[in-house]
Design an enzyme around this catalytic site. Sequence first.
Site, short mmCIF file in Angstrom:
data_model
loop_
_atom_site.label_atom_id
_atom_site.label_comp_id
_atom_site.label_asym_id
_atom_site.label_seq_id
_atom_site.Cartn_x
_atom_site.Cartn_y
_atom_site.Cartn_z
N SER A 1 89.77 50.83 -75.10
CA SER A 1 90.42 50.81 -76.41
C SER A 1 91.85 50.33 -76.23
O SER A 1 92.46 50.54 -75.17
CB SER A 1 90.44 52.22 -77.01
OG SER A 1 91.35 52.27 -78.09
N TYR B 1 92.54 61.51 -76.73
CA TYR B 1 91.80 60.25 -76.74
C TYR B 1 92.53 59.18 -75.94
O TYR B 1 91.95 58.52 -75.08
CB TYR B 1 91.60 59.82 -78.19
CG TYR B 1 90.90 58.50 -78.35
CD1 TYR B 1 89.54 58.38 -78.07
CD2 TYR B 1 91.59 57.36 -78.79
CE1 TYR B 1 88.89 57.17 -78.22
CE2 TYR B 1 90.94 56.14 -78.94
CZ TYR B 1 89.59 56.05 -78.66
OH TYR B 1 88.95 54.85 -78.80
#
Length: 702
Positions: free
Chosen positions: A579, A592
């Site tokens: 990501s 995250y």
Amino acid sequence: MTANSQTSAQTPIVSKWDDAVAASLSEPELLLYRSNLLGSDLRVTNFGGGNTSAKVTMRDHLTGEDVQVLWVKGSGGDLGSIKLDGFSTLYMDKLNALKKRYRGLEHEDEMVDYLPHCTFNLNPRAASIDTPLHAYIPKAHVDHMHPDAIIAIAACADSKRLTEVIFGGQLGWLPWQRPGYDLGLKLEALATSQPQLKGIILEGHGLFTWGDTAKSCYEITLEMIRLAEQWLGENVKQPVFGGVKTITLPAEQRAAIAAQLMPALRGRISAGERKLGDFNDSDAVLQFVASNDLAALAALGTSCPDHFLRTKIRPLVLDFDPAKPDVDALLAGLDKALEDYRADYTAYYERCKRANSPAVRDANPVIYLIPGVGMLSFAKDKATARIAGEFYINAINVMRGANGVDKYVGLPEQEAFDIEYWLLEEAKLQRMPKPKSLAGRVALVTGGAGGIGQAVARQLLQEGACVMLTDIDAGALAEAHANLVKVAGKDNVATVQGNITSEKEVEAVLSATALRFGGLDILVSNAGIASAAPLEDTTLEIWQRNQDILVTGYFLVGRGAFRLMKQQKIGGSMVFVASKNGLVASAGASAYCTAKAAEIHLARCIALEGAAVGVRVNVVNPDAVIRGSRIWDGKWKEERAASNKIDSDNIEEFYRQRSMLKLSVLPEDIAEAVYFLASDKSGKSTGNVLNVDAGNAAAFTR
Ligand SMILES: [Zn+2]
């Protein structure tokens, strides 16, 4: 179709002809109807084997007059699924005129070049080399089948006499001869001189039958096969395959051994082109590989030309004692076993080659037999590997039938060679389209049921790879499978449910991949979750969940894939889907972002160790791929919307406007980047990060 449908305990073959259906059909449609019925039962003919024909009166477009036209199954395809455009159409008067051009057996191959000149109605379907076998039989409807029961009789040492005994003069018999123009003339001569015949058995090959109508032809074909099956069943003189020699291991153990063996074999036989594997442990195979006669019968080779074109003349029997199973010893013996096989094959080529023979082809075995375990087959694609295995089951059925009542004989070596290296076969191989960029590759995609996972799988499949999808969600996985089968067919895509945070389940997923396709070349680690919370509200549970899936999960799958690729010794490529947040800190998502950063760094570490064994590892960083995403379906979308102070319905537009290029990032965009890194197009890249985020200055790598 299942392999089990080819075992001996069967209900008798019955006619499926429906007069009500047939009543409305034209002659070509009746031929199609009959062909599909015949091809629907593997006991009647093997996959892709056999052909059918009808001589039909039709109006000639050129002269307006009625002419006789031969409709005959064209080159390629399978009778079970053939459509009308699968038949070639030829003028009978031109085919008859060809007899004047025939210069004798030495020149029979040149007759193939005349066939296109006989085409009726500009039909583009190429006529097969079996066309002359149908053309000259003086009957309107002709079937040529490869039924195991008939080939069993055709492959007996005493085949001619047995044909007399079993069929009582209904079937004639011709000695082995390679199919071609000359055999067509021999069939004509025998059918003409003995008008009472309903058909002819070709030694070592198969069956010809005929009739005045499509229905009678079909029913005579079935009747002859039934007679053969019945007689073979009632006249068994000796124990099947010389009796049982070894035990058969339980199913789970058989699969575990095959899963270990397949990557080891695949690596050793994929030097020229990568092969895909298939494992078959159907009853017919298990009975054969556990028998006393295994080694002796396997050495005799297969009989029907269709069989050995698919399976090579002989299989490789691996030395393994299931009573004292020693898999390490089995693996340790592979190099020597393969070396011996290749030397044997090369010697066969040298013994049999002719002045104009094509160059020797890949000398590795196609079929591998393991006592107590089953059969492996390897070929350039999954369907070919599976079908090769099924053809060897045809050969096993033939050997069982023949040896039960008489003595099985394989085809003489030179004859087998002349078919395998037939210039017409070579021409067919040369006409094959260039393989796709990922042909022969096996990919495993984790998080395979999600939007990105499915898009990646779709692209890899379209580029020719076989894909194993894994996901924790069995329902979503089944749905993804159904979608992808439509793209790539049943052979090339498979699924296995699994939780990547469990060491045991990851091992099972990798094992299932090896068992299904033979090994692994590409890992797309894509399983994901997302969470957002300010630091103070981030519970240990949220933190741990991110670590478990995005770090530990990627470690377990990466380590397992690494071991598998290292064992194969043909390199590999891993792509981690991370990501933008792995590079750019984002407020309110510390668990995250930290896990994603660890994931990227793990990829770099594996790249470092992987280089020595040809394993490349790269990262794709998506950003805000909302469409098709299961992550963005739920809480995460609400959380991101809240954190950015916008309505969750506007989130796609929000991210588009935030990007430098003002574009939405779609699953297909990620798939394109993954494909690039997975394929040889990026063969000199490892340890890289490729952002697919429509532009985000904070994520620029440096
Ligand atoms: Zn044939």
